[in-house]
Design an enzyme around this catalytic site. Structure first.
Site, mmCIF file in Angstrom:
data_model
loop_
_atom_site.group_PDB
_atom_site.id
_atom_site.type_symbol
_atom_site.label_atom_id
_atom_site.label_comp_id
_atom_site.label_asym_id
_atom_site.label_seq_id
_atom_site.Cartn_x
_atom_site.Cartn_y
_atom_site.Cartn_z
ATOM 1 N N VAL A 15 0.832 -1.210 0.000
ATOM 2 C CA VAL A 15 0.000 0.000 0.000
ATOM 3 C C VAL A 15 0.867 1.261 0.000
ATOM 4 O O VAL A 15 0.600 2.222 -0.741
ATOM 5 C CB VAL A 15 -0.968 -0.006 1.212
ATOM 6 C CG1 VAL A 15 -1.936 1.162 1.098
ATOM 7 C CG2 VAL A 15 -1.742 -1.321 1.298
ATOM 8 N N GLU A 131 -10.440 5.174 4.975
ATOM 9 C CA GLU A 131 -11.232 4.559 3.894
ATOM 10 C C GLU A 131 -10.667 3.214 3.460
ATOM 11 O O GLU A 131 -11.405 2.274 3.168
ATOM 12 C CB GLU A 131 -11.257 5.516 2.692
ATOM 13 C CG GLU A 131 -12.115 5.044 1.550
ATOM 14 C CD GLU A 131 -13.584 4.940 1.944
ATOM 15 O OE1 GLU A 131 -14.215 5.972 2.119
ATOM 16 O OE2 GLU A 131 -14.072 3.799 2.092
ATOM 17 N N VAL A 134 -11.467 -0.662 5.057
ATOM 18 C CA VAL A 134 -12.605 -1.563 4.786
ATOM 19 C C VAL A 134 -12.849 -1.650 3.283
ATOM 20 O O VAL A 134 -13.061 -0.635 2.620
ATOM 21 C CB VAL A 134 -13.889 -1.066 5.479
ATOM 22 C CG1 VAL A 134 -15.048 -2.029 5.218
ATOM 23 C CG2 VAL A 134 -13.675 -0.903 6.977
ATOM 24 N N GLY A 136 -11.006 -2.255 0.704
ATOM 25 C CA GLY A 136 -9.999 -1.753 -0.229
ATOM 26 C C GLY A 136 -10.407 -0.504 -0.980
ATOM 27 O O GLY A 136 -10.571 0.561 -0.407
ATOM 28 N N GLU A 192 -2.663 -12.908 4.401
ATOM 29 C CA GLU A 192 -1.996 -12.050 5.376
ATOM 30 C C GLU A 192 -0.830 -12.843 5.969
ATOM 31 O O GLU A 192 -0.804 -14.080 5.920
ATOM 32 C CB GLU A 192 -2.972 -11.692 6.510
ATOM 33 C CG GLU A 192 -4.213 -10.927 6.075
ATOM 34 C CD GLU A 192 -4.031 -9.414 6.066
ATOM 35 O OE1 GLU A 192 -3.072 -8.911 6.658
ATOM 36 O OE2 GLU A 192 -4.873 -8.741 5.444
ATOM 37 N N LYS A 207 -13.288 -5.413 9.875
ATOM 38 C CA LYS A 207 -13.939 -4.468 8.954
ATOM 39 C C LYS A 207 -15.400 -4.266 9.343
ATOM 40 O O LYS A 207 -15.920 -3.138 9.310
ATOM 41 C CB LYS A 207 -13.816 -4.988 7.520
ATOM 42 C CG LYS A 207 -12.363 -5.002 7.035
ATOM 43 C CD LYS A 207 -12.189 -5.843 5.776
ATOM 44 C CE LYS A 207 -10.737 -5.850 5.304
ATOM 45 N NZ LYS A 207 -10.444 -6.880 4.318
ATOM 46 N N GLY A 304 -5.068 -4.876 -2.771
ATOM 47 C CA GLY A 304 -4.096 -4.662 -3.840
ATOM 48 C C GLY A 304 -3.541 -3.244 -3.810
ATOM 49 O O GLY A 304 -4.131 -2.339 -3.219
HETATM 50 P P1 NAP Z 1 3.139 -4.866 3.775
HETATM 51 O O1 NAP Z 1 3.261 -5.015 2.308
HETATM 52 O O2 NAP Z 1 3.472 -6.001 4.660
HETATM 53 O O3 NAP Z 1 4.005 -3.618 4.200
HETATM 54 C C1 NAP Z 1 4.195 -3.233 5.519
HETATM 55 C C2 NAP Z 1 5.231 -2.134 5.566
HETATM 56 O O4 NAP Z 1 5.366 -1.683 6.902
HETATM 57 C C3 NAP Z 1 6.617 -2.598 5.097
HETATM 58 O O5 NAP Z 1 7.195 -1.605 4.288
HETATM 59 C C4 NAP Z 1 7.396 -2.743 6.396
HETATM 60 O O6 NAP Z 1 8.766 -2.455 6.268
HETATM 61 C C5 NAP Z 1 6.737 -1.671 7.236
HETATM 62 N N1 NAP Z 1 6.875 -1.931 8.653
HETATM 63 C C6 NAP Z 1 6.460 -3.009 9.326
HETATM 64 N N2 NAP Z 1 6.817 -2.898 10.615
HETATM 65 C C7 NAP Z 1 7.470 -1.736 10.739
HETATM 66 C C8 NAP Z 1 8.114 -1.074 11.814
HETATM 67 N N3 NAP Z 1 8.166 -1.635 13.026
HETATM 68 N N4 NAP Z 1 8.685 0.118 11.577
HETATM 69 C C9 NAP Z 1 8.671 0.663 10.357
HETATM 70 N N5 NAP Z 1 8.087 0.074 9.289
HETATM 71 C C10 NAP Z 1 7.518 -1.108 9.487
HETATM 72 O O7 NAP Z 1 1.662 -4.410 4.175
HETATM 73 P P2 NAP Z 1 0.540 -3.794 3.234
HETATM 74 O O8 NAP Z 1 -0.127 -4.883 2.499
HETATM 75 O O9 NAP Z 1 1.085 -2.645 2.478
HETATM 76 O O10 NAP Z 1 -0.524 -3.298 4.335
HETATM 77 C C11 NAP Z 1 -0.362 -2.099 5.035
HETATM 78 C C12 NAP Z 1 -1.641 -1.804 5.799
HETATM 79 O O11 NAP Z 1 -2.700 -1.687 4.881
HETATM 80 C C13 NAP Z 1 -2.069 -2.881 6.798
HETATM 81 O O12 NAP Z 1 -2.704 -2.293 7.896
HETATM 82 C C14 NAP Z 1 -3.056 -3.696 5.987
HETATM 83 O O13 NAP Z 1 -3.977 -4.395 6.800
HETATM 84 C C15 NAP Z 1 -3.728 -2.599 5.222
HETATM 85 N N6 NAP Z 1 -4.398 -3.027 3.999
HETATM 86 C C16 NAP Z 1 -3.702 -3.693 3.064
HETATM 87 C C17 NAP Z 1 -4.330 -4.057 1.893
HETATM 88 C C18 NAP Z 1 -3.601 -4.772 0.800
HETATM 89 O O14 NAP Z 1 -4.214 -5.073 -0.224
HETATM 90 N N7 NAP Z 1 -2.322 -5.064 0.940
HETATM 91 C C19 NAP Z 1 -5.696 -3.740 1.702
HETATM 92 C C20 NAP Z 1 -6.377 -3.032 2.686
HETATM 93 C C21 NAP Z 1 -5.711 -2.670 3.839
HETATM 94 P P3 NAP Z 1 9.752 -3.356 5.367
HETATM 95 O O15 NAP Z 1 9.243 -3.241 3.959
HETATM 96 O O16 NAP Z 1 11.097 -2.717 5.524
HETATM 97 O O17 NAP Z 1 9.676 -4.736 5.918
HETATM 98 N N1 HSE Z 2 -6.469 -9.796 3.509
HETATM 99 C C1 HSE Z 2 -7.403 -8.806 3.085
HETATM 100 C C2 HSE Z 2 -8.364 -9.446 2.091
HETATM 101 C C3 HSE Z 2 -6.670 -7.635 2.455
HETATM 102 O O1 HSE Z 2 -8.105 -10.537 1.602
HETATM 103 O O2 HSE Z 2 -9.417 -8.865 1.831
HETATM 104 C C4 HSE Z 2 -7.538 -6.437 2.291
HETATM 105 O O3 HSE Z 2 -7.965 -5.919 3.499
#
Ligand code: NAP
Ligand code: HSE
Length: 428
Positions: A15, A131, A134, A136, A192, A207, A304
């Site tokens: 993200v 936003e 919940v 995406g 996850e 959510k 995504g």
């Molecule tokens: P991700 O790809 O795992 O990225 C997490 C990032 O946070 C990484 O850059 C990581 O650093 C950094 N991080 C973790 N612990 C840290 C710390 N202690 N200090 C500083 N940086 C730290 O996660 P993501 O998928 O982008 O998700 C981020 C958020 O968005 C989460 O709350 C997730 O639930 C939410 N979300 C994600 C999606 C999705 O589709 N991915 C959808 C809706 C909501 P490094 O890269 O150096 O390891």
């Molecule tokens: N793990 C979550 C999903 C990511 O599959 O919907 C988005 O919140």
């Protein structure tokens, strides 16, 4: 001239990098729409040396997200690290203490600590927007908080975890069992870090807790949600449900009843030809019933890089425009404590059982259902694999307590080869 809005982005994963790309690629568009330049001042992640596919040299690097959150040249702290507690919560609190607004995609943190964070934000005169937390890319928080603000909402329901919907629809199309498709989802990077958050229904529960709070003016109450994951949904259930005109979805339902707030996240059968039944892959859908609007259906990508960053940047644009909304749509101190109520409203149920193939087995089951006041709507028996025979029953509407009484009585007989499966049929 209006000063730029300066962002500090903590978290440069899926993200976070999506957000950096939009800020760069759409600088002119963002300015045209908000009247301000939107800039990133500094970023933070764990590993400063990681190749993230784009250059970040234009931004200051902070190894500690708390330090980032407190910087004088950061107006909005963008929390994209994840995790209910730890650095995400610590840095969010630090940002609010320092008088910064916060944009986050972190549903776990908001579901579990949203009330305290909202009170902190309001006491500090700050705003928290979320936003992306919940569904995406679907602007469902905005829809509930703004577009539907004049409605008394009677129900919010939907498919809010793309990974579970992917697994369930892939099982149906491939005919492969849960374990195989779980591995496939893992290989595709859909799960996850802790997969039980997805398949255990917890992520979707987070959510639902957030949506309920906005819809019903209650404090987020994750603990009050009845949660069941998809781990026990078998390929047989998917196939049989399909034969009977249904599809299985991990469905969240929240509704205010005379007894309190009913919130449940569980695998349910929905009619295959309904909007929820037709939902494929990682797509999410949220259905909202309001007294004035009637029913609206929102559908779109639930996860995504692009969709989630789109939602984050929508919040950033609102802050740039000066829109300052209470976290859950009304002052946090005015939110009522939720009074959790189990579902007692009657619903039809799908039952699958393996019966011993012997005289009187089916009669015994039918009689137990009748004795508990559960009426059979449809029944099918499939080809046996002696010594057992698979039997499917769709009941008329009944209460869960009547059904549980019948299920307990069935298990006490000598005709069941294994524990029966019971899934609610949700009419949508
Ligand atoms: P991700 O790809 O795992 O990225 C997490 C990032 O946070 C990484 O850059 C990581 O650093 C950094 N991080 C973790 N612990 C840290 C710390 N202690 N200090 C500083 N940086 C730290 O996660 P993501 O998928 O982008 O998700 C981020 C958020 O968005 C989460 O709350 C997730 O639930 C939410 N979300 C994600 C999606 C999705 O589709 N991915 C959808 C809706 C909501 P490094 O890269 O150096 O390891
Ligand atoms: N793990 C979550 C999903 C990511 O599959 O919907 C988005 O919140």
């Amino acid at each position: 001239m209006t000063a730029p809005l300066r962002l500090g982005v903590a978290g440069l994963g899926t993200v976070g990098i999506g957000v950096v790309k939009i800020v760069r690629q759409h600088a002119a568009l963002l300015k045209a729409r908000t009247g301000r330049d939107i800039q990133i001042t500094a970023v933070s992640a764990r590993d400063a040396s990681k190749d993230r596919g784009i250059s970040l040299s234009a931004y200051d690097w902070e190894s500690d997200p708390v330090t980032l959150a407190r910087r004088d040249d950061v107006d909005v702290f963008v929390e994209l690290m994840g995790g209910a507690d730890g650095p995400a919560k610590g840095a969010t609190e630090a940002a609010l203490d320092a008088g910064k607004d916060v944009v986050t995609a972190n549903k776990a943190m908001l579901a579990l600590h949203g009330q305290a964070l909202a009170e902190k934000a309001e006491a500090a005169g700050c705003v928290i927007r979320f936003e992306a937390a919940v569904a995406g890319g679907i602007p469902v928080i905005k829809a509930l908080t703004e577009g539907l603000a004049a409605n008394e909402v009677s129900r919010v329901m939907g498919v809010m975890n793309g990974t579970c919907n992917y697994i369930l629809t892939r099982m149906e199309h491939s005919g492969l069992p849960y374990e195989d498709i779980f591995k496939e989802a893992d290989n595709l990077g859909y799960l996850e870090a802790d997969p039980t958050l997805d398949v255990g229904g917890i992520d979707a529960g987070h959510k639902l807790a957030i949506l309920s709070s906005i819809a019903f003016g209650t404090r987020p109450d994750f603990e009050g949600i009845e949660i069941e994951g998809i781990e026990r949904v078998s390929i047989d259930d998917i196939r049989h449900a399909s034969d009977m005109g249904f599809r299985i979805k991990l469905l969240g339902v929240a509704q205010k009843t005379g007894r309190g707030l009913e919130q449940r996240m569980q695998p349910c059968l929905v009619p295959a030809n309904s909007p929820l039944g037709q939902l494929e892959g990682g797509t999410n859908m949220v259905v909202i019933d309001g007294d004035a609007v009637d029913q609206i259906v929102l559908r779109g990508p639930g996860a995504g890089e692009g969709p989630t960053a789109s939602a984050v940047m929508g919040d950033v644009c609102d802050l740039a425009r000066g829109l300052r909304l209470a976290t859950f749509g009304q002052p946090a101190t005015a939110l009522e404590a939720a009074s959790p109520a189990k579902s007692i409203l009657p619903a039809p149920y799908y039952l699958r059982m393996e019966l011993m193939d012997k005289p009187g087995a089916l009669a015994k089951i039918a009689s137990i259902l009748g004795n508990s006041g559960v009426s059979i709507d449809r029944m099918r028996q499939y080809g046996h694999e002696a010594p057992t025979a698979p039997v499917l029953i769709v009941t008329h509407k009944t209460t869960r307590s009547a059904l549980d009484e019948a299920l307990a009585a069935m298990e006490a007989t000598d005709v069941m080869a294994s524990a029966p499966v019971a899934l609610r049929i949700e009419t949508v």
